[in-house]
Design a protein around this motif. Structure first.
Motif, short mmCIF file in Angstrom:
data_model
loop_
_atom_site.label_atom_id
_atom_site.label_comp_id
_atom_site.label_asym_id
_atom_site.label_seq_id
_atom_site.Cartn_x
_atom_site.Cartn_y
_atom_site.Cartn_z
N LEU A 49 0.82 -1.03 0.27
CA LEU A 49 -0.10 -0.09 -0.10
C LEU A 49 0.88 1.16 0.22
O LEU A 49 1.68 1.51 1.01
N ARG A 88 -0.57 6.07 1.19
CA ARG A 88 -0.29 6.74 2.19
C ARG A 88 1.16 6.81 2.62
O ARG A 88 1.96 6.20 2.32
N ASP A 107 1.76 4.14 6.90
CA ASP A 107 0.50 3.32 7.12
C ASP A 107 0.49 2.92 8.46
O ASP A 107 1.14 1.92 8.90
N GLU A 116 -1.74 1.60 10.24
CA GLU A 116 -2.36 0.45 10.63
C GLU A 116 -1.38 -0.62 10.73
O GLU A 116 -1.15 -1.41 11.91
N LYS A 117 -0.57 -0.68 9.75
CA LYS A 117 0.75 -1.59 9.66
C LYS A 117 1.49 -1.19 10.83
O LYS A 117 2.16 -2.20 11.49
N ARG A 118 1.90 0.11 10.83
CA ARG A 118 2.79 0.52 11.86
C ARG A 118 2.55 0.06 13.31
O ARG A 118 3.22 -0.47 14.09
N ASP A 125 3.71 -7.73 6.26
CA ASP A 125 3.22 -6.50 6.76
C ASP A 125 4.40 -5.83 7.05
O ASP A 125 4.55 -4.62 6.72
N SER A 161 5.97 -4.90 3.82
CA SER A 161 5.16 -3.75 3.03
C SER A 161 5.14 -2.55 3.60
O SER A 161 5.42 -1.51 3.07
N TYR A 162 5.26 -2.55 5.07
CA TYR A 162 5.41 -1.15 5.71
C TYR A 162 6.66 -0.51 5.15
O TYR A 162 6.86 0.67 4.99
N SER A 187 7.06 0.75 1.86
CA SER A 187 6.22 1.85 1.68
C SER A 187 6.74 3.06 1.99
O SER A 187 6.70 4.42 1.44
N ARG A 239 -8.78 -1.19 0.15
CA ARG A 239 -8.50 -0.07 0.88
C ARG A 239 -9.22 1.06 0.47
O ARG A 239 -9.79 1.41 -0.55
N GLU A 282 -8.50 4.05 0.16
CA GLU A 282 -7.93 4.75 -0.80
C GLU A 282 -8.38 4.70 -2.27
O GLU A 282 -8.58 5.59 -3.00
#
Lengths: 1257, 139
Positions: free
Chosen positions: A275, A278, A281, A283-285, A297, A300-301, A304, A422, A424
């Protein structure tokens, strides 16, 4: 205060007069970042210029960070107290108290970063005029109260809202101060933070250490850097985290397990992809913070964040590159950590992630930029395509039948893992999420999406020139089409791919792709193409024998299937078998008609099983012009075995042939010399290549070698109606096979094409190259006669060789050669005349004796029976009779009516011998025409004769010169005279045989005696017998030489005497002496003379006119006065005439007499001509008339050199100026006898000579 | 270590290609062949900057999910390609470089053989041995 603003900013806490602050906030927030500050950093990091921006937050005591707080983001870097108090009272009462409380709380939290700002306005001053202390006093008070030796912690801002220079100045001072303090605080706090962070990192080996915790700490640092717009530094923090994590995973793989990794090894439940929309993120954080994040996760984070920073740094292409690495890496890591993942889940994740990255990049770049940077994005496109394809296969969307229920269940599971879309992208029409969902929803949608992606990837690959990659995508697309049951489209892609592999010589991919093509073609029912491909595959060494047999069987099955002629299939021979060698027997590849020419072809059959061939045929082409060499390729001289042509072909066992060996035509070299034009000396020399344009021609991007299967079948053209050499029913075994063809038709033929027919299938080799020719010829009989040894000598028996090439004619028994006899060259009979018969290969076939019968006109030679195209040889002895006289019989006719050609003797330029051509006319049994043959004979001798005189006595000398190269023995030299019987010729020669060596001469002498009158004319014949030396007497052959002698007898005698000057006993050099010449007539007038001089005076005694001439060619004498003169001589015996001439010796010594010449003077016949005085001498002047005649004599040189007055240079005058001119005529040899010839006289030197002259000649 | 090692002629046909026998040989042929795209791209990119002495080692040509493909080009445009399993993380860039160097040396020896015809496929046992050494994990 909201931290999650678009940009992170360092926090400033302001306390004090909020109203005042609010009024100043705007300009402060604007002006603070305007000027950059230099940031000096710890750990030797390079200083940076940074712009400081700040968030201002109202001070609250409870918000002050506690000890050990790691949150940097919410950390107050600077505390500001604002006051505009100018009243001492007010200060003392309220402000100071408030300020103290603020200061104390700061100190309690050990925060040393603060500043007090005192704002001064004129208004405030005016308001409380009475209590006003000077402004400075307040400041001083504050300074003394709070700023313990830190005077800079209190700043005055004057008239901030007015636009005056003073106000501006104070603003600038304030801003500078704020910046400096802010930076100081940063440096201090960051340094402390980093130290703490490092300490934490060092503890990572301790149990209980958690990566997630540490992650949060370091990310805090990254946030701060980002806040300061130090994106590079921020990125470094994330990269360090990335590397640390990677290392842990790798260590895990190596068996070193960290406890905290456990959470990452949990089964993957969500695969919603990256993702990137943003900035953070959360949420992931949060998930990471809670230690609940999965590996995907975390990755991904992390990505990103990296992506966000890279885009800030304007490095979007690094994003794509990192993305690809990340995706590959994640797949690997999950494998390494043995995380259980639902089948296909990762494919979903990768697919979504690829598209997400591409979307993100598209969002920040314009289309032109994207197009220019395809190379960075294409990898993601291809990867996504790949993943979608495998998802499609997994979910049963690729098969013809559609998904099964099992497939559908799987699809549902996969979609469940995606979660909800998502927020977004919910509203956007196209998102990776929607795409995947749609693609997995139906077969049609999948196809649409898959094709779209594939084509996009292919387009991009093409656009950036990665054609191989594009073809590979194409191949995978072809596989898709095959599964979908659409072989037609599949084949197009496969063909393109196979073309590329073939041209670059990659045999394994060729085989594989070709197998797929075969499948397509079979499905499409394209028999011919399928058979062609099958043939290629049947001979492909990369396949197993079973596979090859299968494809071979396919061909054979078809071939045997039907007998419908219209359904014939023509295939390329090259894939079926290779023509490797062609050998002719006989090796010359040239035979006469009727003989057998065999051509043995070596075919290397590539099929895995033996193949029965109904007919093997070579088409041949009749050539009009004969090539010089038969049985070998034109222009190729490399044939080591005659009659064998090797066809260059790749040897499959040795792998691909070298491309070097196949490098173009041979060099045509020439030597050149550059010579200087003046003296022809060599300046330079060199070698030029005449066909550089062919040799140096660039081979198109290097032709790859012809590996066994890397040949593409050539286009076939079958030429109909050609002549064929055929062989029926051949079985070709795998490997080399020999097939023999037989040729017989006369003519020269070029081999063109090779056909092999197996039932309905015909294999064709369209060109046999290098071109090969053979010849079957027909020849006329040919008879040649040549000397056995050169040269043929006339007069001796000589052997000549008869050679008969029978050609197509078979000589029967009884056939005879009829030779017309000639007198000048009889054929000598011999006892036995053997004849040799040889075959065309020069082997002796037979030998037999010839019988020769001679009649008067004809010699008949009967020949033995000889087969055609054989050679018959025999020898005959002939004798060429040497002609001995000029007289010849009249032309006679030969037996066949032709005019006899006279043998003419002539001198040959190559030899001193005189040549005679003899012609033979031969009637042959195979022709109605006579064969005319010529032989050249040479006369070995040259003969000369001369008459020698001694007064009245006469001698005849004959000189016989041997001009041949051989020696001879001569015997019985004779001289005979025919007419005068009373004449006696007495030989003065030896009687014995004499050897006459080559190039030597023999002189013979006879004295002539007569009884009465001397003969005026003699007809003489010289004859001798000769033979080669050491031969029997019988072999001697006669040689005759006829000659005629005229005017032999002596008419005049000349006697000269030199008289010394008067009173001297001897002649003396330089003194005049007298030369007295006496000419005496010896005989009466002869008949000849009377006839000649009939025009002289009729009256008076008969007389003749003579001219004398004194000439000294050796310059010993100077003739003074007249050197020549005329005398009139009566024609009576003993008539004499004396002449005296003054001569002067020029040298001393014994000098030879000057030469005295006597010539006949013939006056002109016309009476009107100048009549010279008979008694007087002709004046010298008139001699000019006689120039020509004198010149002919060649002795006038002395006349001229003595200063004679007559003119010279009349050389170009006509030799005869008409009959009216008087002439001089020399006497014949022997008619004038000079007594004083070679006589000498003593000359004394002059008395007063003091110089001795020595004349050496 | 390497799972596939290939030597490719200037004209882009394989002079030598060998992969671990346990793996699908065909796949590697495709992979190596496709990698030529990137090799050519890299060579032509270098060619543009004149005077720049070309490094023979081309680095990572492209990664795939399972393999990493490295390239190397001799001055005579003969290409070496080494394919490494992605899971093999112990291999560093330096080790790949030294593998290429070793390969280049051995290739030079093959070319020096007077009986070798340049352009022919490589049949040398020594070369084969060197390649085998690179394909099996050490120890």
């Amino acid at each position: 205060s909201d931290v999650t603003d678009e940009r992170l900013r360092p926090l400033l806490r302001s306390a004090g007069d909020q109203g005042l602050f609010t009024s100043l906030y705007t300009s402060l927030a604007q002006q603070l970042p305007r000027e950059p500050m230099e940031w000096r950093r710890t750990y030797g990091r390079a200083p940076k210029m940074i712009h400081l921006e700040a968030n201002f937050v109202q001070f609250k005591e409870e918000l002050l960070p506690k000890e050990g707080n790691k949150a940097l983001l919410t950390f107050p870097f600077l505390h500001i107290y604002w006051t505009d108090c100018c009243d001492t009272e007010a200060y003392k009462s309220t402000v100071k108290e408030d300020m103290t409380r603020w200061h104390n709380s700061l100190r309690a939290h050990s925060s040393a970063d603060w500043v007090i700002i005192v704002v001064e306005t004129n208004d405030t001053k005016k308001k409380n005029k009475t209590n006003i202390l000077p402004r400075s006093s307040i400041v001083d008070k504050i300074r003394s109260d709070f700023c313990n030796k830190q005077n800079d912690r209190c700043v005055v801002l004057s008239d901030p809202l007015k636009d005056s220079s003073r106000s501006q100045e104070s603003w600038n001072a304030l801003l500078l101060k704020l910046r400096t303090l802010l930076l100081m605080s940063f440096t201090k706090n960051l340094g402390r933070f980093e130290d703490d962070m490092r300490t934490l990192r060092e503890k990572r080996t301790q149990p209980g250490w958690s990566f997630c915790e540490y992650f949060m700490v370091q990310e805090e640092l990254a946030f701060v850097f980002e806040m300061l717009q130090q994106f590079e530094d921020a990125l470094v923090q994330y990269d360090e985290l990335d590397a640390l994590f990677t290392q842990y995973v790798l260590n895990f793989g190596a068996g070193d397990t960290a406890n905290w990794l456990g959470s990452f090894c949990a089964p993957v439940r969500s695969w919603s992809g990256l993702l990137l929309r943003r900035p953070i993120d959360m949420e992931k954080r949060d998930g990471i913070q809670r230690g609940e994040a999965s590996l995907l996760d975390l990755r991904s984070y992390l990505f990103s964040r990296q992506c966000t920073l890279l885009i800030f740094l304007l490095r979007p292409w690094e994003v794509t590159q990192r993305a690809l690495e990340l995706l590959h890496n994640c797949v690997q890591e999950l494998r390494l950590l043995e995380v259980s993942v639902l089948e296909g889940a990762l494919d979903c994740w990768v697919f979504l992630s690829c598209l997400e990255v591409l979307h993100r990049i598209e969002g920040c770049c314009d289309p032109a930029q994207l197009a220019a940077n395809c190379s960075h994005t294409v990898g993601l496109w291809a990867y996504a395509t790949d993943k979608l394809k495998s998802l499609g296969e997994l979910c049963g969307l690729v098969s013809e039948k559609g998904p099964t229920s099992e497939d559908l269940n799987r699809t549902v599971d996969l979609l469940a893992g995606l979660g909800d879309e998502r927020p977004e992208t919910v509203s956007s029409l196209q998102s990776p999420y929607k795409k995947l969902k749609e693609a997995l929803s139906s077969v049609e949608a999948f196809e649409r999406h898959y094709l779209e992606l594939s084509h996009a990837a292919m387009e991009m690959y093409r656009a950036i020139g990665r054609l191989r990659s594009a073809r590979l995508v194409g191949k995978s697309l072809a596989e898709f089409y095959m599964r979908k049951g659409d072989p037609e489209r599949a084949e197009a892609f496969l063909q393109e791919a196979v073309k590329s592999y073939t041209s670059e010589g990659w045999s394994l991919p060729v085989t594989h792709t070709r197998k797929q093509i075969a499948e397509c073609q079979k499905l499409l029912g394209r028999t011919e193409d399928y058979l062609q491909t099958s043939a290629l595959l049947a001979g492909d060494g990369n396949l197993t024998t079973e596979e090859r047999k299968h494809f071979c069987q396919e061909i054979l099955t078809f071939a045997a299937k039907s007998n419908d002629q219209s359904h014939k299939v023509t295939l390329s021979m090259a894939v079926f078998s290779q023509l490797t060698r062609l050998q002719f027997r006989p090796a010359t590849a040239s035979v006469h008609s009727g003989a057998v020419l065999e051509a043995e072809l070596t075919l290397r059959c590539l099929m895995p099983v033996s193949v029965r061939i109904q007919q093997l045929a070579v088409s041949i082409h009749f050539d009009l012009e004969r090539a010089g060499t038969n049985g070998r390729s034109k222009g190729a001289s490399r044939a080591t075995n005659p009659g064998t042509v090797e066809f260059s072909q790749a040897d499959p066992s040795a792998g691909p042939a070298s491309s070097v060996a196949a490098a173009g035509p041979p060099l045509e070299l020439d030597e050149i010399q550059d010579r200087s034009p003046s003296d022809n000396s060599l300046n330079s020399t060199g070698v030029v290549c005449k066909n550089t344009h062919l040799v140096m021609r660039r081979h198109d991007t290097g032709s790859p070698p012809d590996t066994a299967n890397c040949v593409s079948p050539p286009a076939l053209t079958v030429k109909d109606g050609a002549q064929m050499l055929k062989v029926q029913d051949v079985t070709l075994e795998p490997g080399n096979n020999s097939i023999t063809f037989t040729a017989g038709q006369p003519g020269t033929y070029t081999l063109r094409q090779l056909y092999a027919t197996v039932g309905q299938v015909q294999f064709v080799l369209p060109h046999i190259y290098p071109s090969v020719q053979y010849e079957v010829y027909s020849q006329e009989p040919q008879l040649t006669v040549e000397p056995l040894s050169e040269p043929l000598l006339a007069g001796l028996p000589q052997t000549v060789k008869f050679t008969l090439l029978t050609g197509h004619y078979a000589v029967k028994k009884g056939d005879a050669l009829q030779l017309s006899n000639t007198d000048t060259m009889p054929i000598l009979p011999s006892a036995s005349c053997p004849a040799r018969i040889t075959s065309p290969a020069a082997e002796l076939v037979g030998e037999s004796a010839l019988s020769i019968q001679s009649s008067e006109k004809v010699t008949s030679i009967s020949l033995p029976a000889t087969p055609p195209y054989h050679t018959l040889e025999f020898h005959l002895e002939v004798l060429c009779i040497i002609p001995h006289g000029p007289d010849r019989p009249a032309n006679e006719r030969l037996t066949n009516g032709e005019v006899r050609h006279r043998p003419r003797s002539y001198s040959h330029p190559d030899t001193p011998m005189t040549a005679i051509d003899q012609r033979m006319s031969i009637d042959c049994p195979w022709s109605i025409y006579s064969t005319l043959l010529a032989l050249t004979f040479y006369i070995p001798f040259k003969t000369k004769h001369s008459v020698l005189s001694a007064g009245n006595r006469k001698y005849i000398q004959v000189c016989l010169q041997n001009v041949s190269d051989v020696n001879f023995t001569l015997a019985e030299m004779q001289l005979t005279e025919k007419q005068h019987e009373l004449l006696e010729l007495q030989s003065l020669n030896t009687k014995t045989q004499q050897l006459l060596c080559s190039k030597h001469s023999l002189f013979c002498l006879w004295e002539v005696r007569w009884k009465d009158d001397p003969p005026s004319c003699l007809q003489c014949v010289f004859s001798a017998n000769f033979s080669p030396p050491k031969q029997d007497v019988s072999t001697f052959k006669p040689f005759h030489y006829q000659f005629q002698l005229e005017r032999v007898s002596t008419l005049y005698s000349v006697r000269a005497e030199i008289l010394p000057p008067a009173g001297e006993q001897h002649c003396r050099c330089g003194l005049l002496s007298g030369l007295e010449v006496c000419i005496t007539r010896l005989t009466e007038a002869t008949e000849g003379e009377a006839a000649e001089d009939s025009k002289t005076d009729a009256d008076g005694p008969k007389s003749t006119k003579l001219m004398y001439e004194v000439a000294d060619s050796s310059s010993n004498w100077a003739v003074c006065g007249r050197s020549s003169g005329m005398v009139s001589m009566p024609m009576a015996a003993d008539a004499a005439h004396k002449v005296r001439i003054e001569v002067m010796p020029l040298f001393a010594g014994h000098l030879p007499f000057p030469k005295i010449k006597v010539l006949k003077y013939l006056p002109h016949t016309a009476a009107v001509a100048i009549q010279p005085d008979p008694d007087s001498c002709v004046e010298n002047d008139s001699l000019s008339l006689l120039d020509k005649a004198l010149d002919d004599q060649g002795d006038t040189a002395s006349i001229r050199s003595r200063g004679s007055v007559h003119s010279v240079g009349s050389g170009d005058q006509q030799p005869q100026r008409g009959v009216a001119m008087p002439r001089l005529e020399p006497f014949d040899a022997g008619q004038v006898f000079n007594h004083s010839h070679t006589q000498q006289v003593l000359v004394l030197p002059a008395t007063d000579d003091h110089i001795m002259e020595v004349n050496a000649t | 270590m390497a799972v596939c090692i290939a030597v490719i002629a200037k004209e882009n046909y394989p002079l030598y290609i060998r992969s671990l026998p346990t793996q699908n040989e065909l796949k590697f042929h495709y992979t190596v062949h496709t990698s030529l795209d990137v090799v050519e791209e890299k060579i032509s990119a270098v060619g543009k900057s004149v005077g720049d002495q070309r490094e023979l080692y081309l680095g990572l040509l492209y990664p795939t999910e399972d393999y990493k493909v490295y390239g190397y080009v001799t001055n005579s445009k003969v290409k070496f390609v080494i394919v490494v399993d992605s899971s093999n993380t112990s291999l560093r860039d330096n080790e790949i470089r030294s593998m290429f160097r070793k390969l280049h040396n051995s290739f030079t020896d093959v070319m020096c053989n007077p009986f070798h015809n340049p352009g022919d496929t490589i049949q040398s046992k020594t070369f084969d041995g060197i390649v085998s050494g690179m394909m099996v994990p050490p120890g």
